[in-house]
Motif scaffolding. Structure first.
Motif, PDB file in Angstrom:
ATOM      1  N   VAL A  77       0.826  -1.204   0.000  1.00 28.60           N
ATOM      2  CA  VAL A  77       0.000   0.000   0.000  1.00 28.60           C
ATOM      3  C   VAL A  77       0.862   1.257   0.000  1.00 28.60           C
ATOM      4  CG1 VAL A  77      -1.666   1.312   1.377  1.00 28.60           C
ATOM      5  CG2 VAL A  77      -1.897  -1.151   1.151  1.00 28.60           C
ATOM      6  N   THR A  78       0.444   2.231  -0.799  1.00 27.34           N
ATOM      7  CA  THR A  78       1.017   3.565  -0.742  1.00 27.34           C
ATOM      8  C   THR A  78      -0.095   4.507  -0.330  1.00 27.34           C
ATOM      9  OG1 THR A  78       2.637   3.110  -2.465  1.00 27.34           O
ATOM     10  CG2 THR A  78       2.118   5.410  -2.048  1.00 27.34           C
ATOM     11  N   VAL A  79       0.126   5.225   0.738  1.00 25.19           N
ATOM     12  CA  VAL A  79      -0.870   6.139   1.268  1.00 25.19           C
ATOM     13  C   VAL A  79      -0.534   7.542   0.790  1.00 25.19           C
ATOM     14  CG1 VAL A  79      -1.842   7.101   3.380  1.00 25.19           C
ATOM     15  CG2 VAL A  79      -1.186   4.705   3.295  1.00 25.19           C
ATOM     16  N   VAL A  80      -1.540   8.242   0.257  1.00 26.32           N
ATOM     17  CA  VAL A  80      -1.345   9.614  -0.188  1.00 26.32           C
ATOM     18  C   VAL A  80      -2.103  10.533   0.759  1.00 26.32           C
ATOM     19  CG1 VAL A  80      -1.675  11.265  -2.057  1.00 26.32           C
ATOM     20  CG2 VAL A  80      -1.131   8.884  -2.582  1.00 26.32           C
ATOM     21  N   ASP A  99      -3.467  10.968  10.837  1.00 28.27           N
ATOM     22  CA  ASP A  99      -3.722  11.234   9.414  1.00 28.27           C
ATOM     23  C   ASP A  99      -3.445   9.986   8.582  1.00 28.27           C
ATOM     24  OD1 ASP A  99      -4.322  13.950   9.944  1.00 28.27           O
ATOM     25  OD2 ASP A  99      -2.189  14.464   9.857  1.00 28.27           O
ATOM     26  N   VAL A 100      -2.370   9.289   8.897  1.00 26.23           N
ATOM     27  CA  VAL A 100      -2.017   8.064   8.169  1.00 26.23           C
ATOM     28  C   VAL A 100      -3.078   6.987   8.418  1.00 26.23           C
ATOM     29  CG1 VAL A 100      -0.296   6.251   7.895  1.00 26.23           C
ATOM     30  CG2 VAL A 100       0.441   8.614   8.188  1.00 26.23           C
ATOM     31  N   ALA A 101      -3.549   6.877   9.669  1.00 25.37           N
ATOM     32  CA  ALA A 101      -4.588   5.893   9.998  1.00 25.37           C
ATOM     33  C   ALA A 101      -5.876   6.199   9.244  1.00 25.37           C
ATOM     34  CB  ALA A 101      -4.842   5.874  11.500  1.00 25.37           C
ATOM     35  N   ALA A 102      -6.235   7.476   9.135  1.00 27.95           N
ATOM     36  CA  ALA A 102      -7.444   7.854   8.398  1.00 27.95           C
ATOM     37  C   ALA A 102      -7.294   7.535   6.913  1.00 27.95           C
ATOM     38  CB  ALA A 102      -7.729   9.341   8.599  1.00 27.95           C
ATOM     39  N   ALA A 103      -6.125   7.787   6.349  1.00 26.86           N
ATOM     40  CA  ALA A 103      -5.892   7.485   4.942  1.00 26.86           C
ATOM     41  C   ALA A 103      -5.910   5.974   4.692  1.00 26.86           C
ATOM     42  CB  ALA A 103      -4.566   8.078   4.481  1.00 26.86           C
ATOM     43  N   LEU A 104      -5.390   5.201   5.628  1.00 22.60           N
ATOM     44  CA  LEU A 104      -5.439   3.740   5.503  1.00 22.60           C
ATOM     45  C   LEU A 104      -6.876   3.241   5.604  1.00 22.60           C
ATOM     46  CD1 LEU A 104      -2.315   2.636   7.559  1.00 22.60           C
ATOM     47  CD2 LEU A 104      -2.734   2.156   5.157  1.00 22.60           C
ATOM     48  N   ALA A 105      -7.664   3.863   6.471  1.00 21.95           N
ATOM     49  CA  ALA A 105      -9.068   3.469   6.628  1.00 21.95           C
ATOM     50  C   ALA A 105      -9.843   3.706   5.326  1.00 21.95           C
ATOM     51  CB  ALA A 105      -9.708   4.231   7.775  1.00 21.95           C
ATOM     52  N   GLU A 106      -9.515   4.775   4.606  1.00 18.25           N
ATOM     53  CA  GLU A 106     -10.154   5.042   3.317  1.00 18.25           C
ATOM     54  C   GLU A 106      -9.845   3.937   2.307  1.00 18.25           C
ATOM     55  OE1 GLU A 106      -8.923   8.864   1.941  1.00 18.25           O
ATOM     56  OE2 GLU A 106      -9.961   9.926   3.564  1.00 18.25           O
ATOM     57  N   GLN A 107      -8.701   3.279   2.471  1.00 19.70           N
ATOM     58  CA  GLN A 107      -8.316   2.194   1.567  1.00 19.70           C
ATOM     59  C   GLN A 107      -8.745   0.834   2.093  1.00 19.70           C
ATOM     60  OE1 GLN A 107      -4.256   2.309   0.239  1.00 19.70           O
ATOM     61  NE2 GLN A 107      -4.274   4.525  -0.043  1.00 19.70           N
ATOM     62  N   GLY A 108      -9.469   0.813   3.225  1.00 20.38           N
ATOM     63  CA  GLY A 108     -10.002  -0.435   3.752  1.00 20.38           C
ATOM     64  C   GLY A 108      -9.133  -1.130   4.783  1.00 20.38           C
ATOM     65  N   PHE A 109      -8.114  -0.463   5.305  1.00 22.60           N
ATOM     66  CA  PHE A 109      -7.240  -1.042   6.323  1.00 22.60           C
ATOM     67  C   PHE A 109      -7.492  -0.322   7.643  1.00 22.60           C
ATOM     68  CE2 PHE A 109      -4.933  -1.752   2.355  1.00 22.60           C
ATOM     69  CZ  PHE A 109      -4.626  -3.088   2.463  1.00 22.60           C
ATOM     70  N   VAL A 144       4.272   6.469   2.737  1.00 23.19           N
ATOM     71  CA  VAL A 144       3.338   7.575   2.870  1.00 23.19           C
ATOM     72  C   VAL A 144       3.852   8.692   1.987  1.00 23.19           C
ATOM     73  CG1 VAL A 144       2.328   9.268   4.431  1.00 23.19           C
ATOM     74  CG2 VAL A 144       2.716   6.931   5.212  1.00 23.19           C
ATOM     75  N   ARG A 145       3.005   9.096   1.022  1.00 25.35           N
ATOM     76  CA  ARG A 145       3.393  10.175   0.110  1.00 25.35           C
ATOM     77  C   ARG A 145       2.619  11.417   0.505  1.00 25.35           C
ATOM     78  NH1 ARG A 145       2.090  11.901  -5.427  1.00 25.35           N
ATOM     79  NH2 ARG A 145       0.278  10.555  -5.264  1.00 25.35           N
ATOM     80  N   VAL A 146       3.334  12.461   0.862  1.00 20.03           N
ATOM     81  CA  VAL A 146       2.726  13.743   1.203  1.00 20.03           C
ATOM     82  C   VAL A 146       2.723  14.569  -0.081  1.00 20.03           C
ATOM     83  CG1 VAL A 146       2.838  15.770   2.684  1.00 20.03           C
ATOM     84  CG2 VAL A 146       3.613  13.555   3.541  1.00 20.03           C
ATOM     85  N   ALA A 147       1.525  14.961  -0.520  1.00 19.38           N
ATOM     86  CA  ALA A 147       1.379  15.673  -1.797  1.00 19.38           C
ATOM     87  C   ALA A 147       0.769  17.050  -1.573  1.00 19.38           C
ATOM     88  CB  ALA A 147       0.505  14.857  -2.746  1.00 19.38           C
ATOM     89  N   LYS A 148       0.996  17.937  -2.540  1.00 19.03           N
ATOM     90  CA  LYS A 148       0.408  19.274  -2.516  1.00 19.03           C
ATOM     91  C   LYS A 148      -1.083  19.178  -2.773  1.00 19.03           C
ATOM     92  CE  LYS A 148       4.199  21.637  -4.834  1.00 19.03           C
ATOM     93  NZ  LYS A 148       4.514  22.506  -5.966  1.00 19.03           N
ATOM     94  N   GLU A 149      -1.822  20.058  -2.158  1.00 22.32           N
ATOM     95  CA  GLU A 149      -3.252  20.131  -2.424  1.00 22.32           C
ATOM     96  C   GLU A 149      -3.448  20.558  -3.871  1.00 22.32           C
ATOM     97  OE1 GLU A 149      -5.776  23.322  -0.632  1.00 22.32           O
ATOM     98  OE2 GLU A 149      -6.630  21.589   0.412  1.00 22.32           O
ATOM     99  N   GLY A 150      -4.289  19.830  -4.616  1.00 18.25           N
ATOM    100  CA  GLY A 150      -4.535  20.133  -6.017  1.00 18.25           C
ATOM    101  C   GLY A 150      -3.537  19.505  -6.959  1.00 18.25           C
ATOM    102  N   ALA A 151      -2.496  18.848  -6.435  1.00 16.82           N
ATOM    103  CA  ALA A 151      -1.482  18.256  -7.299  1.00 16.82           C
ATOM    104  C   ALA A 151      -1.538  16.742  -7.317  1.00 16.82           C
ATOM    105  CB  ALA A 151      -0.086  18.689  -6.847  1.00 16.82           C
ATOM    106  N   GLU A 152      -2.533  16.153  -6.640  1.00 16.78           N
ATOM    107  CA  GLU A 152      -2.614  14.696  -6.644  1.00 16.78           C
ATOM    108  C   GLU A 152      -3.374  14.199  -7.858  1.00 16.78           C
ATOM    109  OE1 GLU A 152      -6.532  13.585  -4.113  1.00 16.78           O
ATOM    110  OE2 GLU A 152      -4.640  13.558  -3.076  1.00 16.78           O
TER     111      GLU A 152
END
Length: 183
Positions: A77-80, A99-109, A144-152
């Protein structure tokens, strides 16, 4: 004053199941014994804990095997996580284990945020390896990939659809007012 007890469950920084440990009298009397985490040291209690250990070891082996399988899936898994950035690509905040836990939850983990081991919050854009404690003895690293807002990747598609929908009504009135196409 200290007292010896036999641990019925593994306790971090104290010992494993079946270990005979010396602890403070109050710790044993007020915490370990009422919660049935330990028993006083007697011969019958030693036999009881040994029987419990055999059953628990088999259960722990099955749990560890399941955790290793889960860790292999999680490893892929790669979390964005998207954050607003200021000048020079500095974040307006940081990315925490929640934040990482919330992003993982969105992916079903579903993973407890306390099991995501970050030494300190992520404060830079880019990819970062993060350790997840899946089981007492099983840990895995995720990206965990930290991306700019609007750049994902998902955002531009949604914006393009919105722009196309906004352009369509504007284009239709100008076409219909130009000539005989309006009926």
């Amino acid at each position: 004053m200290s007292v010896e007890v036999i641990l019925r469950e593994p306790i971090e920084n104290l010992g494993r199941r079946g270990d005979v440990v010396k602890v403070a009298n109050g710790y044993a009397r007020n915490y370990l014994l009422p919660r049935k985490l330990a028993l006083p040291v007697t011969e019958s209690n030693r036999r009881q804990v040994e029987r419990e250990r055999v059953v628990a070891d088999a259960r722990d082996a099955a749990e560890k095997e399941a955790a290793e399988a889960f860790a292999k899936r999680l490893e892929q898994v790669t979390v964005v996580v998207v954050r607003r950035v200021g000048q020079n690509d500095t974040l307006y905040g940081s990315v925490t284990n929640a934040d990482v836990a919330a992003a993982l939850a969105e992916q079903g983990f579903e993973i407890d945020r306390r099991k995501i081991l970050l030494d300190e919050p992520l404060k830079q854009l880019g990819s970062h390896p993060v350790t997840v404690k899946v089981h007492r003895e099983v840990r895995t690293d995720i990206t965990v990939r930290v991306a700019k807002e609007g750049a994902e990747d998902e955002e531009p598609e949604a914006e393009a659809d919105a722009d196309a929908a906004a352009d369509t009504p504007v284009a239709e009135p100008s076409d219909s007012s130009d000539g005989p196409a309006s009926e």
